[in-house]
Write an enzyme that holds these catalytic residues in place. Structure first.
Site, short mmCIF file in Angstrom:
data_model
loop_
_atom_site.label_atom_id
_atom_site.label_comp_id
_atom_site.label_asym_id
_atom_site.label_seq_id
_atom_site.Cartn_x
_atom_site.Cartn_y
_atom_site.Cartn_z
N LYS A 175 51.28 40.00 -100.16
CA LYS A 175 50.60 39.67 -98.91
C LYS A 175 51.29 38.46 -98.28
O LYS A 175 51.16 37.34 -98.74
CB LYS A 175 49.13 39.31 -99.14
CG LYS A 175 48.38 39.26 -97.81
CD LYS A 175 47.20 38.32 -97.80
CE LYS A 175 47.51 36.95 -97.27
NZ LYS A 175 47.94 36.87 -95.86
N GLU A 250 52.43 27.59 -106.68
CA GLU A 250 53.42 26.71 -106.05
C GLU A 250 52.73 26.09 -104.86
O GLU A 250 52.56 26.74 -103.82
CB GLU A 250 54.62 27.53 -105.57
CG GLU A 250 55.44 28.17 -106.66
CD GLU A 250 56.39 27.19 -107.32
OE1 GLU A 250 56.29 25.97 -107.07
OE2 GLU A 250 57.23 27.65 -108.09
N CYS A 284 57.54 22.61 -98.83
CA CYS A 284 56.68 21.98 -99.84
C CYS A 284 57.40 20.84 -100.54
O CYS A 284 56.79 19.86 -100.94
CB CYS A 284 56.23 23.03 -100.84
SG CYS A 284 57.59 24.01 -101.45
N GLU A 376 49.99 15.19 -97.64
CA GLU A 376 51.07 16.08 -97.19
C GLU A 376 50.85 16.38 -95.71
O GLU A 376 49.76 16.81 -95.31
CB GLU A 376 51.04 17.38 -97.99
CG GLU A 376 52.17 18.29 -97.58
CD GLU A 376 52.15 19.61 -98.35
OE1 GLU A 376 51.10 20.24 -98.42
OE2 GLU A 376 53.22 19.99 -98.85
P1 NAP Z 1 47.65 28.57 -97.23
O1 NAP Z 1 46.61 28.46 -96.20
O2 NAP Z 1 47.30 28.17 -98.61
O3 NAP Z 1 48.15 30.10 -97.18
C1 NAP Z 1 49.09 30.62 -98.04
C2 NAP Z 1 48.83 32.11 -98.22
O4 NAP Z 1 47.57 32.30 -98.86
C3 NAP Z 1 48.76 32.88 -96.90
O5 NAP Z 1 49.28 34.17 -97.10
C4 NAP Z 1 47.26 32.95 -96.66
O6 NAP Z 1 46.88 34.00 -95.81
C5 NAP Z 1 46.75 33.16 -98.07
N1 NAP Z 1 45.34 32.78 -98.27
C6 NAP Z 1 44.56 31.96 -97.52
N2 NAP Z 1 43.33 31.89 -98.05
C7 NAP Z 1 43.32 32.68 -99.14
C8 NAP Z 1 42.32 33.01 -100.13
N3 NAP Z 1 41.10 32.50 -100.08
N4 NAP Z 1 42.66 33.84 -101.13
C9 NAP Z 1 43.89 34.36 -101.22
N5 NAP Z 1 44.88 34.08 -100.33
C10 NAP Z 1 44.60 33.25 -99.31
O7 NAP Z 1 48.94 27.75 -96.91
P2 NAP Z 1 49.65 27.65 -95.53
O8 NAP Z 1 48.81 26.77 -94.70
O9 NAP Z 1 49.97 28.98 -95.04
O10 NAP Z 1 51.05 26.96 -95.97
C11 NAP Z 1 51.23 25.57 -96.08
C12 NAP Z 1 51.01 25.08 -97.50
O11 NAP Z 1 51.81 25.80 -98.44
C13 NAP Z 1 51.44 23.64 -97.69
O12 NAP Z 1 50.45 22.94 -98.40
C14 NAP Z 1 52.71 23.71 -98.53
O13 NAP Z 1 53.00 22.62 -99.30
C15 NAP Z 1 52.50 24.91 -99.34
N6 NAP Z 1 53.78 25.51 -99.76
C16 NAP Z 1 54.22 25.37 -101.05
C17 NAP Z 1 55.44 25.90 -101.45
C18 NAP Z 1 55.95 25.78 -102.87
O14 NAP Z 1 56.89 26.44 -103.22
N7 NAP Z 1 55.37 24.94 -103.72
C19 NAP Z 1 56.21 26.60 -100.54
C20 NAP Z 1 55.76 26.73 -99.24
C21 NAP Z 1 54.54 26.18 -98.87
P3 NAP Z 1 46.73 33.85 -94.21
O15 NAP Z 1 47.39 32.58 -93.82
O16 NAP Z 1 47.41 35.05 -93.69
O17 NAP Z 1 45.26 33.88 -93.91
#
Ligand code: NAP
Ligand code: MG
Length: 478
Positions: A175, A250, A284, A376
């Site tokens: 997804k 991650e 990240c 962050e």
């Molecule tokens: P996010 O809101 O956590 O979303 C990540 C993914 O999870 C998206 O596909 C999102 O879907 C999905 N998601 C949201 N709520 C969910 C739930 N309750 N259950 C299952 N899946 C769910 O993160 P983001 O705002 O998109 O991305 C930014 C964050 O990602 C930052 O904190 C960053 O540090 C972190 N990040 C970490 C890494 C790493 O390798 N450590 C790499 C990149 C980013 P939808 O958005 O489609 O609703």
């Protein structure tokens, strides 16, 4: 319904329209224009994808390892042949500069090349327990693995998890983030075209709340790899606890870049800029806390600001990918202003007119306890914090809820290694700000997550171990 092209799920080796017939417009963050209608999945779409993955699991597990290797290589080659299309989709979804998108496509191909070479890796050991027994271990795939990715590096994150999951013999349900769905569907289509059996890679589009939750909670999904925010990581952790299901998480970071006075300051300054501005700070592992020895702090911050001021929006960097992220960065900058933080560069509140671009901000003399230094931001915002001693800077760097990566700059090799040892992070670089390659294990400590992606290490995280004990009958003497 709009005239835009429709982007559907990819399930069981074919395009799959959403059961509820719902779509949402995908938007180009450079100008806010709708580009494509993206399927909004439901629980029943997830059920169909998991059923396809489950049906494919036995066949894929027993697929001859050499053939699995050839398929992975063929997929890497196909990604390269289709680099233009993949990059164009990534640009439409994220607004990244073309050169950046093309580099990410190339790295995505490298993940499949690299993992193709590990087709025979997940082997076990033979253990000497008792002469009357032959004992060995085997590494087995979990079965159906869920992969949930964020919007910052869509194709890369999908390839990073698919490479080890597939080579270890798992089938998958992926997804992508709703707003960056295109490249992941294309990847699944290319995999089907080069001969991956139907059901081995399924992609379900839609929201995290609906589709993500359904994947995590599905009884036939036996492992989930999640990349994203700490908040969602926690939610998934709670759901996984109900099923006693292993995860790779991650999550976020607030990584420390530590510069001692005896380093190559010119190179260090350029790398410090790359560390916090790459992908407009939406990484990240961004180096957003810059600790500089007090004796050079002012001069070094000036060099960093000077280099960062030369970056050109739309050429050197893209916009922030989502409206929500743009607003979050605005909020952080407003908060910094309200707290009287000093910006050597930027610091102004960005305006959305002309796209969601945020020019780099360099704040100096930042209080290590302020939100600017601790939270962050996921945008190109740097906190420069002076320090006096090695012990002090190690304590400051480790005083964070996160622990993803870090860097130390000094020509004193003993000091470099002492600091590298002391940092509570998953990856340290010395005299460089290096992201590593597909070969280098990557992951966090503390709230940055657990498990490892990339490298040989990741394959172990997509397998579990079985011990086999065989009683040997004593042979009849001749
Ligand atoms: P996010 O809101 O956590 O979303 C990540 C993914 O999870 C998206 O596909 C999102 O879907 C999905 N998601 C949201 N709520 C969910 C739930 N309750 N259950 C299952 N899946 C769910 O993160 P983001 O705002 O998109 O991305 C930014 C964050 O990602 C930052 O904190 C960053 O540090 C972190 N990040 C970490 C890494 C790493 O390798 N450590 C790499 C990149 C980013 P939808 O958005 O489609 O609703
Ligand atoms: Mg989010």
């Amino acid at each position: 319904m709009s005239d835009l092209a429709k982007l559907d799920h990819w399930i069981d080796g074919a395009s799959w329209a959403p059961s509820a017939k719902d779509y949402r417009a995908g938007v180009d963050p450079r100008d806010g224009k709708a580009t494509v209608d993206v399927a909004l999945g439901s629980e029943s779409d997830v059920d169909a994808a998991v059923a396809a993955a489950k049906a494919a699991a036995t066949g894929w597990r027993k697929f001859p390892s050499m053939q699995r290797m050839y398929l992975m290589r063929d997929l890497a080659a196909s990604i390269r042949r289709n680099a233009e299309e993949l990059a164009e989709q990534e640009i439409l979804d994220t607004g990244k500069p073309r050169s950046v998108a093309l580099t990410e496509v190339e790295v995505s191909a490298q993940f499949f090349d690299f993992y193709s070479t590990l087709a025979n890796l997940p082997t076990g050991d033979t253990l000497d327990v008792d002469p009357s027994q032959r004992v060995f271990t085997v590494r087995e795939p979990y079965g159906v693995v869920g992969i949930i990715t964020p919007w910052n590096l869509p194709l890369n994150q999908a390839a990073r998890a698919l490479g080890p999951a597939l080579i270890a013999g798992n089938t998958t349900v992926v997804k992508p983030a709703e707003v960056t769905s295109q490249s992941t569907v294309t990847l699944a289509r290319l995999a089907t075209e080069v001969g991956f059996p139907a059901g081995v890679i399924n992609v379900v589009l839609g929201s995290g709340r609906t589709v993500g939750t359904a994947i995590v909670r599905h009884p036939d999904v036996r492992k989930v790899a999640f990349t994203g925010s700490v908040e969602v990581g926690r939610t998934i952790g709670r759901d996984a606890a109900e099923k006693i299901m292993p995860l790779t998480l991650e999550l976020g970071g607030k990584s420390a870049n530590i510069v001692f006075a005896d380093s190559d300051l010119e190179f260090a300054a350029k790398e410090a800029v790359r560390a916090f501005t790459a992908n407009s700070g939406q990484v990240c592992s961004a180096g957003t806390r810059l600790f500089v020895h007090r004796s050079i702090a002012e001069r070094f911050a000036g060099m960093v600001a000077e280099h960062a001021s030369k970056l050109v929006p739309g050429e050197s960097y893209g916009p922030l990918v989502t409206e929500q992220q743009f607003d979050e960065v605005r909020h952080h900058l407003e908060d910094a202003r309200a707290h009287g933080q000093t910006a050597l560069l930027g610091g102004d509140i960005p305006d959305r007119a002309g796209g969601q671009y945020v020019r780099p901000s360099v704040f100096v003399d930042v209080d290590p306890d302020s939100p600017l230094a601790r939270e962050e931001i996921f945008g190109p915002v740097l906190s420069v914090i002076p320090f006096d001693t090695e012990a002090e800077v190690v304590a400051l760097a480790n005083d964070s809820e996160y622990g993803l990566v870090g860097a130390v700059w000094t020509r004193d090799i003993s000091r470099a290694l002492r600091v590298a040892d002391a940092l509570e992070v998953g990856q340290v670089s010395i005299n460089t700000w290096a992201p590593g390659g597909v070969q280098t294990p990557f992951g966090g400590h503390k709230n940055s997550g657990y498990g490892r992606e990339k490298g040989i290490e990741a394959v172990y995280h997509y397998t579990h171990l079985k011990t086999v004990i065989i009683a040997l009958e004593s042979g009849t003497p001749e």
